[in-house]
Design an enzyme around this catalytic site. Structure first.
Site, PDB file in Angstrom:
ATOM      1  N   ASP A 291     -42.581 -36.312 -30.247  1.00 40.65           N
ATOM      2  CA  ASP A 291     -43.694 -35.076 -29.913  1.00 40.65           C
ATOM      3  C   ASP A 291     -43.639 -33.982 -28.989  1.00 40.65           C
ATOM      4  O   ASP A 291     -42.639 -34.579 -27.705  1.00 40.65           O
ATOM      5  CB  ASP A 291     -45.040 -36.062 -29.657  1.00 40.65           C
ATOM      6  CG  ASP A 291     -45.236 -36.482 -29.038  1.00 40.65           C
ATOM      7  OD1 ASP A 291     -44.220 -37.414 -28.985  1.00 40.65           O
ATOM      8  OD2 ASP A 291     -46.121 -36.813 -28.278  1.00 40.65           O
TER       9      ASP A 291
ATOM     10  N   ASN B 246     -43.611 -46.155 -23.843  1.00 43.80           N
ATOM     11  CA  ASN B 246     -42.586 -46.299 -22.195  1.00 43.80           C
ATOM     12  C   ASN B 246     -41.901 -46.941 -22.142  1.00 43.80           C
ATOM     13  O   ASN B 246     -41.309 -47.097 -20.860  1.00 43.80           O
ATOM     14  CB  ASN B 246     -43.488 -45.876 -21.678  1.00 43.80           C
ATOM     15  CG  ASN B 246     -44.048 -47.790 -21.597  1.00 43.80           C
ATOM     16  OD1 ASN B 246     -44.056 -48.343 -22.708  1.00 43.80           O
ATOM     17  ND2 ASN B 246     -45.621 -48.093 -20.738  1.00 43.80           N
TER      18      ASN B 246
ATOM     19  N   ASN C  14     -42.994 -39.631 -21.959  1.00 45.68           N
ATOM     20  CA  ASN C  14     -42.141 -41.431 -21.403  1.00 45.68           C
ATOM     21  C   ASN C  14     -41.435 -41.839 -22.251  1.00 45.68           C
ATOM     22  O   ASN C  14     -41.018 -43.017 -21.860  1.00 45.68           O
ATOM     23  CB  ASN C  14     -43.592 -42.199 -21.718  1.00 45.68           C
ATOM     24  CG  ASN C  14     -44.827 -41.743 -20.251  1.00 45.68           C
ATOM     25  OD1 ASN C  14     -44.384 -41.681 -19.429  1.00 45.68           O
ATOM     26  ND2 ASN C  14     -46.338 -42.010 -20.610  1.00 45.68           N
TER      27      ASN C  14
ATOM     28  N   TYR D 215     -52.161 -46.913 -34.845  1.00 46.14           N
ATOM     29  CA  TYR D 215     -51.021 -46.048 -33.831  1.00 46.14           C
ATOM     30  C   TYR D 215     -50.630 -44.669 -34.780  1.00 46.14           C
ATOM     31  O   TYR D 215     -49.822 -43.849 -34.648  1.00 46.14           O
ATOM     32  CB  TYR D 215     -50.127 -46.619 -32.823  1.00 46.14           C
ATOM     33  CG  TYR D 215     -50.351 -47.016 -31.623  1.00 46.14           C
ATOM     34  CD1 TYR D 215     -51.106 -46.694 -30.980  1.00 46.14           C
ATOM     35  CD2 TYR D 215     -50.809 -48.807 -31.963  1.00 46.14           C
ATOM     36  CE1 TYR D 215     -51.763 -47.101 -29.638  1.00 46.14           C
ATOM     37  CE2 TYR D 215     -50.733 -48.994 -30.720  1.00 46.14           C
ATOM     38  CZ  TYR D 215     -51.738 -48.106 -29.253  1.00 46.14           C
ATOM     39  OH  TYR D 215     -51.635 -49.590 -28.422  1.00 46.14           O
TER      40      TYR D 215
END
Length: 205
Positions: free
Chosen positions: A111, A86, A132, A28
């Site tokens: 972001d 989240n 989230n 990621y």
């Protein structure tokens, strides 16, 4: 107890908790959703710190001072939640309690789809706009924390938002990414040192 406040309602006697939102794991690392991690990692480099596990909290932290060398610098805790986006609220809330940080001394770097790529917006409080990480933080401790919103723009064509944010920045975006991340880190420093209004006047483009 020192209850002196600074611009934006922040407490001068408490540290700042500066949270970069993202997902843990190398797969990621360059995703658009991980730009918050990128900014706090740059800030950690500026103060010469390395991230380490934060006790029982599901997060990594760096403690230090931003701004002027010595006691003139602002005491900060840089944090990366390790819970996935989240579920960010739990680790941030645990850090808030451990370091005794009031909400007005918390900054979330994240972001933002509704802002063009590389554009910054700084604000205090507000909604989560479907993000989230913010949704989880707000559920855990209310909305009254600062946000540094890093524009990533909207997905092209019919690409789903979830696919877009979990993709790496494009090759053309990466040409300017270092500059924009550096500018976002500068904006965080300005927010901590000078207060929200001055930072907004300098960085809200």
């Amino acid at each position: 107890m020192d209850v002196t406040t600074t611009a934006g309602g922040a407490s001068a006697g408490a540290p700042w908790l500066i949270v970069g939102l993202g997902n843990p794991g190398p797969e990621y690392a360059m995703n658009r959703h991980n730009v918050g991690f990128m900014v706090v990692e740059l800030l950690a480099g500026r103060i010469g710190g390395k991230f380490k596990r934060a006790g029982k909290a599901q997060a990594q932290v760096v403690e230090g001072r931003l701004g002027a060398p010595g006691p003139g610098g602002r005491r900060v805790v840089l944090a990366k939640p390790m819970s996935f986006m989240n579920l960010s609220g739990g680790p941030v809330n645990a850090l808030r309690d451990f370091y005794k940080v009031p909400p007005a001394n918390i900054v979330a770097i994240h972001d933002e789809l509704d802002i063009d790529y590389g554009v910054l917006r700084l604000k205090l409080g507000g909604g989560d706009n479907g993000h989230n990480g913010l949704k989880s933080m707000t559920k855990a401790m209310g909305p009254d924390y600062h946000r540094v919103r890093f524009g990533i723009g909207r997905p092209p064509g019919r690409m789903q938002v979830a696919d877009f944010v979990l993709k790496d920045f494009s090759s053309s975006e990466r040409k300017e990414l270092d500059y924009f991340v550096d500018r976002a880190a500068d904006a965080v420093e300005a927010l901590v040192a000078e207060g929200l209004e001055r930072a907004q006047s300098s960085y809200n483009s």
